[in-house]
Scaffold this active site. Structure first.
Site, PDB file in Angstrom:
ATOM      1  N   LEU A  94      29.860  86.263 -29.891  1.00 16.71           N
ATOM      2  CA  LEU A  94      29.669  85.648 -31.197  1.00 16.71           C
ATOM      3  C   LEU A  94      30.976  85.448 -31.946  1.00 16.71           C
ATOM      4  CD1 LEU A  94      26.566  87.722 -32.389  1.00 16.71           C
ATOM      5  CD2 LEU A  94      26.567  85.387 -31.490  1.00 16.71           C
ATOM      6  N   GLN A  96      35.440  87.100 -32.283  1.00 17.64           N
ATOM      7  CA  GLN A  96      36.487  88.003 -31.818  1.00 17.64           C
ATOM      8  C   GLN A  96      37.510  88.205 -32.925  1.00 17.64           C
ATOM      9  OE1 GLN A  96      38.209  86.875 -28.094  1.00 17.64           O
ATOM     10  NE2 GLN A  96      39.709  88.541 -28.074  1.00 17.64           N
ATOM     11  N   GLY A  97      38.030  89.428 -33.037  1.00 17.09           N
ATOM     12  CA  GLY A  97      39.059  89.733 -34.025  1.00 17.09           C
ATOM     13  C   GLY A  97      39.995  90.792 -33.483  1.00 17.09           C
ATOM     14  N   PHE A  99      39.869  93.846 -33.946  1.00  8.96           N
ATOM     15  CA  PHE A  99      39.126  95.044 -33.576  1.00  8.96           C
ATOM     16  C   PHE A  99      38.553  94.947 -32.165  1.00  8.96           C
ATOM     17  CE2 PHE A  99      36.235  92.031 -35.455  1.00  8.96           C
ATOM     18  CZ  PHE A  99      35.198  91.994 -34.550  1.00  8.96           C
ATOM     19  N   GLY A 100      38.309  93.720 -31.668  1.00  6.47           N
ATOM     20  CA  GLY A 100      37.628  93.511 -30.394  1.00  6.47           C
ATOM     21  C   GLY A 100      36.706  92.311 -30.487  1.00  6.47           C
ATOM     22  N   VAL A 102      32.451  90.651 -30.750  1.00  3.42           N
ATOM     23  CA  VAL A 102      31.057  90.836 -31.141  1.00  3.42           C
ATOM     24  C   VAL A 102      30.187  90.012 -30.196  1.00  3.42           C
ATOM     25  CG1 VAL A 102      29.333  90.565 -32.964  1.00  3.42           C
ATOM     26  CG2 VAL A 102      31.682  91.193 -33.552  1.00  3.42           C
ATOM     27  N   ASP A 212      37.210  94.955 -48.955  1.00  3.97           N
ATOM     28  CA  ASP A 212      37.503  93.757 -48.158  1.00  3.97           C
ATOM     29  C   ASP A 212      36.368  92.743 -48.269  1.00  3.97           C
ATOM     30  OD1 ASP A 212      39.201  92.249 -46.559  1.00  3.97           O
ATOM     31  OD2 ASP A 212      38.208  92.878 -44.712  1.00  3.97           O
TER      32      ASP A 212
END
Length: 398
Positions: A94, A96-97, A99-100, A102, A212
């Protein structure tokens, strides 16, 4: 045969029957437990790998909290999550960032979103622990629901309810999708975010500062109702605590209040500032960050302020909204947004006042003062990096 022998035989037979019955009950219970055990097996917090994190939320930080022993968290096993996401296939990705990634998945017929933290992301691990500690305790219709987590060796995953329409920014700043957000939907989104933030600041058992709040952290369900997500940067406040200071500023430039960006000082009013930016972005369909007007001298907040003072505030409403909107409602939202982004934190309203002003057509609204960050400038930084689509900035207060 003597009476003593008969009694002895009877006692042995009775003992044998009792032993047989007890063993059968025990085996039957074990079989039942094995059969009922599934991917949503519940475990108590003291058995959970992150128990030390949960215990670190000291009771004096909030009143009326139940003990850590009463906190239960659904735990998914890695095999079930891998199967649910088709082994984390690209087709199910779905987003990506830093952090990893989704992934979308299905468990027991339920759609889920799996946030799989990168093994190399040290910041991601901190966010994981923080999110488990905070959002697992919260329940509100305008907060994304954490269904559970998965911890398996180096694997750390958070499992959320699946949001069919992804994030607000995927609609608001997309030329094709923005037309799906008519004014009524935008107004409902603004009010929903306000109610969710009010719950965090005042109505939940804990006072939580999100730190945030931005368009990409507002998820939309199938009805386009908003849910605040991503509590990796959030902080828990005591009931009597009003503000805190940090040497490391975390958040996204364009949504950060001036006292937080420059001095590391955050409070509920820094969240209010971020909400105000969101309101003005929803009304205009424009991003505050990257928006420059009048020879790069004004950002979105400055442009709003100029139009407001010139009596031309409606000029900036997103054209994709069309003509079907209430002018008084739009102007009320603009005024609330400008009140929320005032430079001085003490001048900004609380979220309880914001909800009242948004929901009441007869509420008296004060005139806003000049907003912060009207000039197109960026703060001086020593270091900047992106983690979880969040800009982490370290500043030296002057």
């Amino acid at each position: 045969m003597s009476v003593g022998i008969v009694v002895a035989i009877a006692v042995l037979l009775s003992a044998g029957l009792i032993i047989w019955f007890v063993r059968r009950r025990r085996n039957s219970g074990s079989t039942l437990r094995r059969e009922s055990k599934g991917p949503l097996e519940r475990i108590r917090s003291q058995d959970f790998l992150l128990n030390s994190v949960l215990v670190s939320s000291k009771k004096e930080h909030y009143s009326g909290d139940r003990s850590n022993d009463d906190l239960e968290l659904p735990l998914f096993d890695f095999t079930s999550i891998a199967a649910a996401t088709e082994n984390f296939s690209d087709e199910n990705k779905l987003g990506q960032g830093g952090f990893g990634c989704v992934y979308k998945g299905f468990v027991e017929g339920q759609e889920i979103a799996v946030k799989r933290l990168s093994k190399n992301s040290g910041q991601g691990t901190k966010e994981f622990k923080n999110e488990v500690k905070l959002i697992a305790r919260l329940q509100h219709r305008n907060l994304v629901r954490l269904l559970g987590c998965c911890v398996d060796a180096d694997e750390k995953m958070l499992i959320y309810e699946y949001m069919e329409n992804k994030s607000l920014d995927s609609f608001l700043f997309d030329k094709a999708k923005r037309y799906l957000l008519d004014w009524q939907k935008r107004f409902n989104i603004i009010c929903g975010i306000a109610r969710g933030l009010l719950y965090l600041h005042q109505d939940s058992r804990f006072r939580i500062i999100h730190r945030d709040l931005k368009a990409s952290n507002i998820l939309l369900d199938g009805e386009l109702d908003p849910k605040i997500s991503d509590f990796g940067m959030a902080r828990l406040f005591g009931q009597d605590q009003t503000e805190a200071n940090t040497k490391k500023v975390v958040g996204t430039y364009g949504y950060m209040s001036p006292e937080y960006a420059m001095d590391g000082l955050f409070s509920i009013k820094s969240d209010v500032f971020s909400f105000g930016v969101l309101v003005l972005e929803i009304v205009s369909g424009q991003k505050n960050r990257g928006f420059y007007y009048s020879n790069n001298e004004l950002n979105l907040l400055g442009h709003f302020w100029e139009l407001w003072n010139g009596g031309r505030a409606l000029d900036i409403i997103d054209s994709s909204v069309g003509d079907s909107f209430s002018e008084s409602e739009v102007l009320r939202c603009m005024q609330v947004g400008l009140l929320c982004v005032q430079e001085r934190a003490e001048d900004r309203p609380t979220m309880s006042s914001v909800v009242l002003m948004l929901c009441s057509e007869t509420a008296s609204l004060p005139q806003p003062k000049k907003p912060s960050f009207c000039l197109a400038r960026k703060p001086e930084t020593d270091e900047s990096s992106t983690v979880n689509q969040v800009t982490i900035t370290t500043l030296d207060p002057r």
